[in-house]
Design a protein around this motif. Structure first.
Motif, short mmCIF file in Angstrom:
data_model
loop_
_atom_site.label_atom_id
_atom_site.label_comp_id
_atom_site.label_asym_id
_atom_site.label_seq_id
_atom_site.Cartn_x
_atom_site.Cartn_y
_atom_site.Cartn_z
N ARG A 55 60.67 -28.82 -11.32
CA ARG A 55 59.47 -29.21 -12.08
C ARG A 55 59.03 -28.07 -12.99
O ARG A 55 58.63 -28.29 -14.14
CB ARG A 55 58.35 -29.61 -11.13
CG ARG A 55 57.04 -29.93 -11.84
CD ARG A 55 56.03 -30.59 -10.91
NE ARG A 55 55.72 -29.81 -9.74
CZ ARG A 55 54.88 -28.77 -9.72
NH1 ARG A 55 54.31 -28.37 -10.84
NH2 ARG A 55 54.64 -28.12 -8.59
N GLU B 126 61.15 -28.04 -16.03
CA GLU B 126 60.79 -29.14 -16.92
C GLU B 126 59.52 -28.84 -17.69
O GLU B 126 59.35 -29.27 -18.84
CB GLU B 126 60.62 -30.41 -16.09
CG GLU B 126 60.37 -31.66 -16.90
CD GLU B 126 60.25 -32.91 -16.03
OE1 GLU B 126 59.65 -33.88 -16.49
OE2 GLU B 126 60.75 -32.89 -14.89
N GLU B 127 58.62 -28.08 -17.10
CA GLU B 127 57.34 -27.77 -17.73
C GLU B 127 57.40 -26.49 -18.57
O GLU B 127 56.38 -26.03 -19.07
CB GLU B 127 56.25 -27.66 -16.66
CG GLU B 127 55.97 -29.01 -15.98
CD GLU B 127 54.99 -28.90 -14.82
OE1 GLU B 127 54.58 -27.76 -14.51
OE2 GLU B 127 54.66 -29.94 -14.23
#
Length: 431
Positions: A402, A405-406
């Motif tokens: 995550r 992805e960020e």
């Protein structure tokens, strides 16, 4: 089971990654325009109903959202419906572009502004569109305008600044198509269209990319068959030249237009072409397009539009609108503007993750002291980094995925007792 909670039709929510992409693009646009000497202003999102429906916004006036008057009574509503007069119901409306608010702004603040005012205006606008790909009911426009300059230096500055924005955003193969309203009206007069037929004829010619030469000629023939036949001949001759690209030179323009048509407009375009020859960034070209109309009725001279192969529609446009501000001021003031279609542009750009501050994540154990953790974060932020604190999870693979992805670049584990940056061991993410 509860129904899904969706955003209003034709409007959108933006997740953090989308918002970051948009803010990056807006930062580039603002930075380039300010470097070219433009100053940013802000206007209200609402304007008076009468101003929004003063005949300055073309077909966009039909798409404007109106705001009902406060405390309107049922009998007044019924009377307005019966009379077919919406102005009895609304006194304000959401702006459908940034040009009408700018004209009102200039008329209100002229005494406080320089003789030639170069403005940046970026913000949301609203139109009651039929939602579809690339067309929304709420969207952002990014405009620059030059007010108070009648010479083509204004057009040259706008095209130069906007072409640099396109290059800085990484857009390649952009074509800025230019024309002049005086050329269009000269062609219509040359073909034999009467003055009262010309506004409607322009609306038809503006459909050329949708219905083709045959469709345009057939629709024009309903008004004036002889003039339609002459226009058809011109459009057929222009078609092949457009595919190859028409340089903004006197020779190239003369090769596709009838002799003697709209010399003033041609002279203006040629001067712009000469001023910008060899001066646009790589990946941006300037081309003449005699079929370019631009739908707004307020344009009086030069008009331009940005085409990009990745978009089915233009990604920007504008032109000279010398008569608009006089409607508010009672005195004509020359003006010209260029608007970037932000929603279409932002869908075309790619971010490599190298822009902005480095994004770092601190993964903390439950036993770590809060005061140590906050001291570490303060020091990292003070050094110019973007820092996020994350609690350690059983499934660290999901957390790390995550973070990648960020847009986070590195992660460090914060053990109990760690209070100095030198004690952190950083790990690259995404490897």
């Amino acid at each position: 089971m509860a129904a899904p909670v969706n955003s209003p039709r034709g409007m959108r929510d933006f997740l953090p990654a989308d918002k970051a992409r948009r803010e990056h693009a807006l930062g580039v646009i603002r930075g380039v325009y300010r470097a070219h000497g433009f100053d940013e202003i802000e206007t209200p999102v609402v304007e008076d109903y009468a101003r929004l429906h003063a005949g300055l916004g073309g077909d966009n006036e039909k798409l404007s959202f109106s705001i009902l008057k406060r405390g309107i009574k049922p009998e007044a509503l019924a009377a307005a419906v019966e009379a077919g007069d919406p102005e009895q119901l609304a006194d304000l409306g959401l702006r459908f572009d940034l040009t009408v608010p700018l004209a009102r702004f200039y008329a209100s603040h002229r005494a406080e502004l320089p003789p030639v005012f170069r403005s940046i205006q970026i913000g949301p606008v609203w139109r009651a569109e039929r939602p579809q790909k690339g067309r929304y009911r709420q969207f952002v426009q990014a405009d620059i305008d030059v007010i108070g300059e009648s010479g083509i230096i204004a057009e040259a500055e706008l095209i130069t600044a906007t072409s640099q924005v396109l290059a800085e955003l990484g857009l390649k193969d952009c074509v800025i198509r230019v024309n002049d309203r005086r050329i269009l009206f000269g062609l219509l007069e040359h073909c034999g269209f009467a003055a009262e037929e010309q506004a409607g004829a322009l609306i038809t010619i503006d459909k050329l990319d949708k219905i083709g030469v045959e469709g345009v000629a057939a629709e024009l023939a309903e008004t004036n068959s002889g003039a339609a036949a002459a226009m058809r001949g011109i459009l057929e001759g222009v078609d092949a030249a457009l595919a190859a690209g028409i340089p903004v030179t006197r020779e190239a323009i003369a090769a596709v237009l009838p002799a003697g048509a709209a010399e003033a407009g041609i002279d203006s375009l040629v001067a712009i072409g000469e001023a910008l020859a060899g001066g646009l960034p790589e990946g941006v070209e300037l081309r003449f397009d005699p079929t370019l109309v631009r739908g707004m009725g307020y344009y009086t001279g030069t008009i331009f539009e940005i085409a990009h192969p990745g978009s089915g529609s233009s990604v920007g446009g504008g032109g000279r609108y010398d008569g608009m501000i006089g409607r508010f001021l009672g005195q004509d003031v020359p003006a010209v503007g260029f608007s970037i279609g932000f929603e279409r542009v932002v869908d075309l750009i790619e971010l490599d993750g190298s822009t902005g501050p480095e994004s770092l994540a601190l993964v903390v154990d439950a036993e770590a002291k809060l005061e140590d953790l906050m001291a570490l974060k303060r020091e990292l932020v003070a050094a110019g980094n973007r820092v996020r604190i994350e609690k350690r999870q059983k499934n660290m693979k999901t957390l790390l995925a995550r973070l990648v992805e960020e847009g986070f670049a590195k992660v460090a584990n914060v053990q109990p007792g760690v209070s100095d940056l030198s004690e952190l061991s950083w790990r690259e993410l995404g490897e």
